[in-house]
Design an enzyme around this catalytic site. Structure first.
Site, mmCIF file in Angstrom:
data_model
loop_
_atom_site.group_PDB
_atom_site.id
_atom_site.type_symbol
_atom_site.label_atom_id
_atom_site.label_comp_id
_atom_site.label_asym_id
_atom_site.label_seq_id
_atom_site.Cartn_x
_atom_site.Cartn_y
_atom_site.Cartn_z
ATOM 1 C CG ASP A 312 22.120 14.655 29.133
ATOM 2 O OD1 ASP A 312 22.750 13.500 28.097
ATOM 3 O OD2 ASP A 312 23.076 15.837 29.501
ATOM 4 C CD GLU A 496 19.277 16.404 21.238
ATOM 5 O OE1 GLU A 496 20.053 16.323 21.497
ATOM 6 O OE2 GLU A 496 17.978 17.074 21.420
#
Length: 565
Positions: A312, A496
């Site tokens: 996403d 991340e």
């Protein structure tokens, strides 16, 4: 939601019959499912909408994670009574009636730590325990301690945790691996599936189904006992993903199941709700409003389903890579999801055999074999020479190459000749100086170029090794680890995602700032360190020179990312 059924009658295929038999086994562990906790947008109605729409907090997730201090119905009644009064202060009202999530303490690592020492020191920092939560808390309790990704992510996430667990296992923390498998089994028993994360607002969807692979990982330490222990939960999760299949005719879709015209059964991502996501409320409303030619509920469902995919967002789901409002996740059959479903069926067969049920094992093998044929038939682009997603609207395999194309190799579902072509495509189109590109498209979304993500690096590395493509696999690991090491040397943290067009830079794009911690990066980094360094000479930092190919390593692609798929 079903598409129109074909007019001609369809014969009952062997595969649904197999599924009926497999589902019959679920009765032995069927349990009473408690009342599903309501997400904050339902509990708080107009108050939630108003707080999010005025952007009271920079991050929409903040209020979604806030805990009501009393019955939400009473808070809502007070709000309706006070909101139009002179001098009403919404921020003060929220501060009085809610406990806001605490900012996590910034972790300052000890001076002089190696990369490995830093990661090993982070495990306790990222560990949480929530056996009990407040009555109206969006956080769902779990029986055992768990590891969170880090940053704004204060809860456990489904597919993230598989790659975190790889690192825990590499560090010898098998107790933590067992704890997290137990937590996910608890969620399956309680909710019927593993939600996106342990929040009430994540319950309407799952994520890439890695639970069976987690059990298989635990079985490396505990043997077949782990497979037998968690067989009921693996079966129950399989039932969740295949829910509705018994009523499908050829050419129809139901929730997460797709039945193609030749009765091939595949899966797609799906969210049971078609409203804005509480954690991204304003952004979703804006996205829907920007395309008045589509029903808002359709866009909301596709946004949510993209969140279920873990990607996403990405051009992978969009007709126009520059316009998020063109995404149509639910009309795309993903190659990575169906690879994982194949692996789930194979592990279910293995677990059933370990439990002494050879008949059921054979049924799952039949399902896996049928899915493998479906992957090769519908998810391979012969013209391009790589695996890709299937488009339900055009009835064709898509042309875009993404890192998801390596998943058939990761689960050993690929034909040998196609795996070799994938190695060439990966080296030519996706390998960059800082690791594996997610796609070759620059859209501004975080699951596109130039970002590289740890789980996709590992899937590619392991998948290519499965088919003897060690040189390309080692180069992916080497380039990505160099990126991680350079970033760590400068900033003393792992993040991340990374910009793979260079080395030493965190990634960008997406709905929120770059997060550090970071669970799956930690896990994959440990696996890769132990891959590139010989066991007799383990390394705590990335070596200064390529440890496997001393002279000429495979050169990454230097082509500019393309503007369209």
């Amino acid at each position: 939601m079903k598409s129109p059924a074909p007019s001609r009658p369809q014969k009952m295929a062997l595969i649904p019959a197999c599924i009926f038999l497999c589902f019959a086994a679920l009765s032995v562990q069927a349990e009473e499912t408690p009342v599903t906790p309501q997400p904050p947008d339902i509990l708080l109605g107009p108050l939630f909408n108003d707080v999010q729409n005025v952007k009271l907090f920079p991050d929409q997730k903040t209020f979604a994670d806030a805990v009501p201090n009393s019955d939400p119905l009473m808070i809502l009644a007070d709000y309706r009574m006070q909101q139009n009064q002179s001098g009403f202060d919404l921020r003060h009202f929220v501060n009085v009636n809610f406990t806001l999530p605490k900012e996590g303490e910034k972790y300052v690592p000890p001076e002089g730590q190696s990369l490995r020492e830093h990661i090993d020191g982070l495990w306790p920092v990222l560990t949480r325990s929530t056996e009990n939560t407040e009555k109206w808390d969006s956080l769902l309790p779990l029986p055992e301690p768990y590891v969170v990704p880090g940053g704004r992510f204060r809860e456990v996430y489904y597919w993230d945790n598989y790659f975190t667990m790889l690192g825990l296992a590499e560090s010898g923390h098998w107790d933590k691996v067992a704890d997290m498998v137990a937590n996910f089994a608890h969620e399956i028993n309680t909710y019927g599936h593993i939600p996106n994360g342990n929040r009430s607002y994540y319950l309407s969807r799952s994520q890439p189904p890695f639970f069976a692979l987690m059990v298989e990982l635990l079985a490396q330490h505990e043997g077949d006992a782990a497979l037998k222990q968690y067989l009921p939960q693996m079966q129950k999760e399989y039932a969740y993903w295949m829910d509705g299949v018994e009523n499908l005719q050829a050419g129809q879709q139901e929730k997460r199941v797709v039945k193609l015209q030749d009765s091939t059964l595949l899966n797609r991502y799906w969210d049971d709700r078609d409203t804005p996501r509480p954690e991204s409320w304003v952004e979703d409303i804006a996205t829907a409003k920007s395309n008045p030619n589509r029903p808002a509920t359709e866009i909301y469902r596709d946004l949510r389903s993209a969140a279920a995919s873990g990607w996403d967002f990405s051009s992978r789901w969009m007709d126009n890579p520059q316009q998020l409002n063109t995404l149509r996740t639910t009309s795309i059959v993903p190659v990575d999801l169906n690879s994982l479903m194949f692996k789930m069926e194979k592990i279910l067969a293995r677990a059933s055999k370990a439990a002494g049920d050879n008949a059921m094992a054979n049924q799952y093998e039949t399902l896996a074999n049928a899915r493998q044929k479906g992957i090769e038939k519908y998810l391979w682009n012969d013209q391009q020479g790589w695996y890709a997603d299937y488009d339900l609207k055009s009835h064709k395999v898509r042309n875009q190459l993404t890192a998801a194309a390596l998943f058939p190799l990761y689960v050993n579902a690929a034909a040998k000749d196609r795996a070799n072509k994938m190695a060439t495509a990966t080296k030519t189109h996706l390998l960059q100086p800082g690791g594996l590109n997610t796609t070759s498209v620059k859209s501004g979304q975080q699951w596109d170029a130039p970002n590289g993500w740890a789980p996709l690096q590992w899937v590619a590395t392991e998948g290519l090794q499965n088919y003897g493509q060690k040189e390309v696999a080692m180069d992916i690991s080497w380039h990505f680890l160099t990126n991680v090491q350079h970033t760590y040397d400068r900033e003393k943290k792992l993040v991340e995602k990374y910009d793979v067009s260079t080395t030493g830079t965190g990634g960008g794009g997406g709905e929120y700032p770059l997060q550090d911690g970071f669970g799956w990066t930690n896990g994959v980094t440990l696996k890769m360190l132990d891959l590139i360094c010989p066991k007799e000479q383990p390394c705590d930092n990335v070596p200064a020179t390529h440890p496997t190919v001393k002279s000429a390593t495979t050169q990454p692609s230097t082509k500019e990312a393309q503007p369209t798929p």
